[in-house]
Design an enzyme around this catalytic site. Structure first.
Site, PDB file in Angstrom:
ATOM      1  CG  HIS A   1      -1.879   1.018   1.392  1.00 41.06           C
ATOM      2  ND1 HIS A   1      -1.585   2.300   1.801  1.00 41.06           N
ATOM      3  CD2 HIS A   1      -3.221   1.007   1.183  1.00 41.06           C
ATOM      4  CE1 HIS A   1      -2.695   3.023   1.824  1.00 41.06           C
ATOM      5  NE2 HIS A   1      -3.690   2.271   1.460  1.00 41.06           N
TER       6      HIS A   1
ATOM      7  CG  ASP B   1       0.136  -2.234   6.071  1.00 42.44           C
ATOM      8  OD1 ASP B   1       0.099  -1.640   4.973  1.00 42.44           O
ATOM      9  OD2 ASP B   1      -0.836  -2.268   6.850  1.00 42.44           O
TER      10      ASP B   1
ATOM     11  CE  LYS C   1      -7.591   0.671   6.586  1.00 44.39           C
ATOM     12  NZ  LYS C   1      -8.295   0.942   5.326  1.00 44.39           N
TER      13      LYS C   1
ATOM     14  CB  CYS D   1      -3.548   3.378  -1.511  1.00 39.49           C
ATOM     15  SG  CYS D   1      -4.756   4.587  -1.075  1.00 39.49           S
TER      16      CYS D   1
END
Ligand code: DCS
Length: 420
Positions: free
Chosen positions: A136, A213, A239, A378
């Site tokens: 990302h 991540d 999220k 992204c």
């Protein structure tokens, strides 16, 4: 059937009663709008249950105050709640304690914190940062720019035709020049679940750190940062049923202890003179200024909600929906799905319908009240590699159903007819 009580869960999300949709005519049915919302954009942000909103309201109505133990009752209450939120997050990802949990604004800021506070200090010419081709922008652009500033170089682990990491290539790249390996746990475009524990071993063998991540993994499956042996791990509250405005950086205590802050100000200091300043203990050293108090308390409530369901059950539900969506879309020869097969991915499916741009497709889906994401998610370099200017991505969570996926497929079919 589902491993979780979807109907009961949906009762906790008033927004799922929304009726939306564009004006379009359904053959034989005439004008149609005000359709029940089908929210399939959870990889971008999840919805927020009453329990989380109630925690926010309780805070502002009951004990709103600045933290770090002001000498009054409200501040004591708010401070304890804020500190406990760190403990709760630590428990959720199996960190050793609050000293390893820094609250940031989001995943992006957590990655930037390490890139600036550690990377800018430790990286130099001859050093290498290893990323993957599916990163990302939050990690790809950050490490790319820090490498430029420091003279370090960046290498990308190849992604194969099925959307999996080429681990032989990883072995080649992760050599003695490598100081950091930064890898996405679950790809927000491919759905690929990367072997982060194996990559951690490879990084540690050459004396490098690994940054995972976890923006798409912590919300959707059990995560144990000690099991992975991550040196750094980042994720976002919005999220995982929480509010926007809070992210989490996990870091091994001994590494954070050795790392100087890069954001200065109040709350992160111990003693300041005109000549010199000393820093607060962890994690407060990395939380300059008035922190994300409400958001931390709300994230605590979000974690309680998820733990009541059980992350193994959340993962199972994600896997069932992902496999169902993959199989339904895979029935069509004019649909290209990106990433591994439906039985080996996280809860999202990105795809393209031949001859229809993702933005046009998503607009038709919106007319059918189906909310998905169209664009590059992204991950522009990955889309270049896939030969796709953009893709349409459906992503699932605990309140989604097979019927909602059927509505997605029906709406895609409508687009197919429209653009045929
Ligand atoms: C894998 C991954 N890493 C980092 C981020 C950045 O998170 P924050 O925006 O909270 O800093 C995202 C967000 N996912 C994007 C956001 O919208 N659609 C997506 O897929 C992500 O999916």
């Amino acid at each position: 059937s589902y491993p979780i009580d979807v109907a009961a869960i949906r009762e906790d999300f008033p927004i799922l009663d929304r009726k939306v949709g564009g004006d379009f005519t359904v053959p034989g049915e005439g004008e149609n709008d005000d359709l029940p919302l089908v929210y399939l954009d959870n990889a971008a942000t999840s919805q927020t249950p009453r329990q989380v909103v109630d925690a926010i309201v309780d805070y502002y109505y009951g004990y709103n105050s600045n933290v770090h133990r002001g000498i009054h009752h409200l501040s004591q209450e708010a401070s304890v709640a804020y500190e406990n939120a760190h403990d709760r997050v630590a428990e959720f990802v199996n960190a050793d304690g609050r000293e390893e949990i820094v609250f940031t604004k989001n995943t992006t800021e957590a990655i930037n914190l390490v890139a600036y506070a550690w990377g800018l200090e430790e990286l130099g010419p001859g050093d290498t940062v290893v990323l993957t081709e599916m990163e990302h922008h939050a990690s790809l652009v950050t490490w790319q720019q820090i490498a430029k500033k420091t003279g370090a170089s960046v290498e990308y682990i190849r992604v194969d035709d099925e959307g999996r990491l080429d681990m032989e290539h990883a072995k080649e790249l992760i050599d003695d020049s490598v100081k950091m390996v930064s890898v996405v746990h679950v790809s927000n475009t491919l759905g690929t679940i990367n072997p982060v524990a194996e990559l951690a071993d490879m990084a540690h063998e050459v004396g490098a750190y690994i940054f995972v991540d976890g923006a798409q993994s912590v919300p959707t499956r059990p995560v144990d940062v000690k099991d992975i042996d991550a040196d750094f791990f980042a994720f976002s509250g919005h999220k995982m049923l929480g509010p926007t405005g809070i992210g989490v950086l996990y870091g091994k205590e001994e590494i954070l202890e050795d790392t100087s802050p890069y954001l200065y100000g109040g709350e992160m200091i111990r003693r300041v003179t005109y000549e010199e300043s000393t820093w607060e203990d962890l994690p407060w050293k990395f939380e300059a200024g008035t922190p994300v108090i409400e958001q931390g308390i709300a994230l605590h409530a979000a974690i309680d909600y998820l733990d009541d369901i059980g992350m193994e059950n959340v993962q199972k539900h994600e896997e069932l929906l992902a496999e169902y969506a993959y199989d339904r879309l895979d029935e069509f020869d004019d649909i290209e799905i990106y990433g591994p097969p439906g039985d080996d991915r996280g809860g999202l499916v990105a795809f393209n319908l031949d001859g229809v741009h993702a933005h046009d497709l998503s607009s038709i889906l919106n007319d059918h009240a189906v909310a998905v994401r169209a664009g590059d998610h992204c991950t522009q370099p990955l889309h270049d590699k896939l030969g796709a200017a953009a893709s349409t991505r459906a992503s699932f969570y605990i309140y989604n159903t097979y019927e909602e996926i059927d509505k997605l497929v029906d709406a895609v079919d409508d687009a197919r007819q429209l653009f045929a």
